[in-house]
Design an enzyme around this catalytic site. Structure first.
Site, mmCIF file in Angstrom:
data_model
loop_
_atom_site.group_PDB
_atom_site.id
_atom_site.type_symbol
_atom_site.label_atom_id
_atom_site.label_comp_id
_atom_site.label_asym_id
_atom_site.label_seq_id
_atom_site.Cartn_x
_atom_site.Cartn_y
_atom_site.Cartn_z
ATOM 1 N N GLY A 98 7.479 -4.834 6.326
ATOM 2 C CA GLY A 98 7.516 -5.342 7.690
ATOM 3 C C GLY A 98 7.305 -4.196 8.649
ATOM 4 C CB SER A 130 4.616 -2.918 3.000
ATOM 5 O OG SER A 130 3.917 -2.702 4.191
ATOM 6 C CB ALA A 131 8.089 -1.058 5.915
ATOM 7 C CG HIS A 167 -0.724 -2.354 3.871
ATOM 8 N ND1 HIS A 167 -0.679 -3.593 3.287
ATOM 9 C CD2 HIS A 167 0.551 -2.093 4.280
ATOM 10 C CE1 HIS A 167 0.563 -4.071 3.351
ATOM 11 N NE2 HIS A 167 1.317 -3.170 3.942
ATOM 12 C CD GLU A 202 -3.543 -4.857 1.434
ATOM 13 O OE1 GLU A 202 -4.150 -5.894 1.111
ATOM 14 O OE2 GLU A 202 -2.781 -4.790 2.418
#
Length: 236
Positions: A98, A130-131, A167, A202
């Protein structure tokens, strides 16, 4: 032994949530004795129009549904009366993706940075996407996210000796006049010359077992070092 699963993205186009990394998560946890995983939802700020707190509830439920299918329980740290003690007692921890700035803001506000780092260095299993992968690095400074809040510090868990750019994209959208992802990373390196940055594409992840780092997912990472041409690699 330190064990981490650092996942670039949660979802590929047209796939279910946490679809592509499920086999890697299963393999990572298999035989460990882990049954319940402490989830950190603080990057998920916009999953409900009601409130940020409600977004955490939605995020917890979304991740619970996936891990239940894999045979594991998920309970969220945002429901714990003493978050630090919850980390101390956790069997494993998962940090969702997020907004990285909000995630780091909350980690510092709740005093979780040092205790999570300590537990993982002691051998507690760590997963992040991700984060959640970005915060395994020394700082958040190679995130792609908008600074929607100001954390007390950019410092994060410092579990790996490099920075991840999740990403990672090579392409520059048609008609876009701004910097490419590579140019942004090169700006970072211009003022942080001793740090290596890994562009993590990704559907790829980094698995850490002690001092061993392995790229998984079938696509190369792009490695950036100051003063050198970026290069592609499957190997660390």
């Amino acid at each position: 032994m330190k064990r981490l699963l650092l996942i670039s993205n949660s979802t590929n186009a047209g796939e279910p949530y946490l679809g592509w990394p499920r086999p890697y998560i299963t393999s990572f946890l298999e035989g460990t004795g882990v049954k319940n995983i402490l989830f950190v939802p603080y990057a998920g700020v916009n999953l409900s129009s009601e409130s940020v707190g409600k977004s955490y509830d939605v995020y917890e439920q979304r991740v619970q549904a996936v891990f239940k299918e894999l045979g594991y329980g998920i309970y969220s740290i945002h429901r714990e009366k003493d978050p630090v003690e919850a980390v101390r007692k956790a069997e494993a921890i998962a940090v969702g993706g997020g907004n990285t700035f909000h995630l780091v803001y909350m980690l510092h506000q709740l005093g979780l940075v040092d205790v999570i780092s300590e537990r993982v260095n002691e051998g507690m299993h760590f997963m992040g996407w991700s984060a959640g992968a970005n915060v395994a690095c020394p700082t958040l400074r190679t995130t792609n996210d908008m600074p929607i809040v100001q954390p007390a510090s950019f410092n994060t868990f410092n579990l790996v000796p490099f920075q991840i750019n999740p990403h990672y994209l090579d392409a520059n959208p048609e008609g876009h006049g701004g910097e490419t992802r590579q140019q942004r990373i090169e700006e970072f390196l211009a003022v942080n010359r001793e740090i290596t940055v890994i562009g993590l594409r990704e559907a790829t992840l980094i698995q850490v077992e002690g001092d061993k780092y392995e790229l998984k997912g079938g696509r190369q990472m792009r490695i950036f070092k100051y003063g050198k041409e970026p290069f592609e690699s499957f190997e660390f």
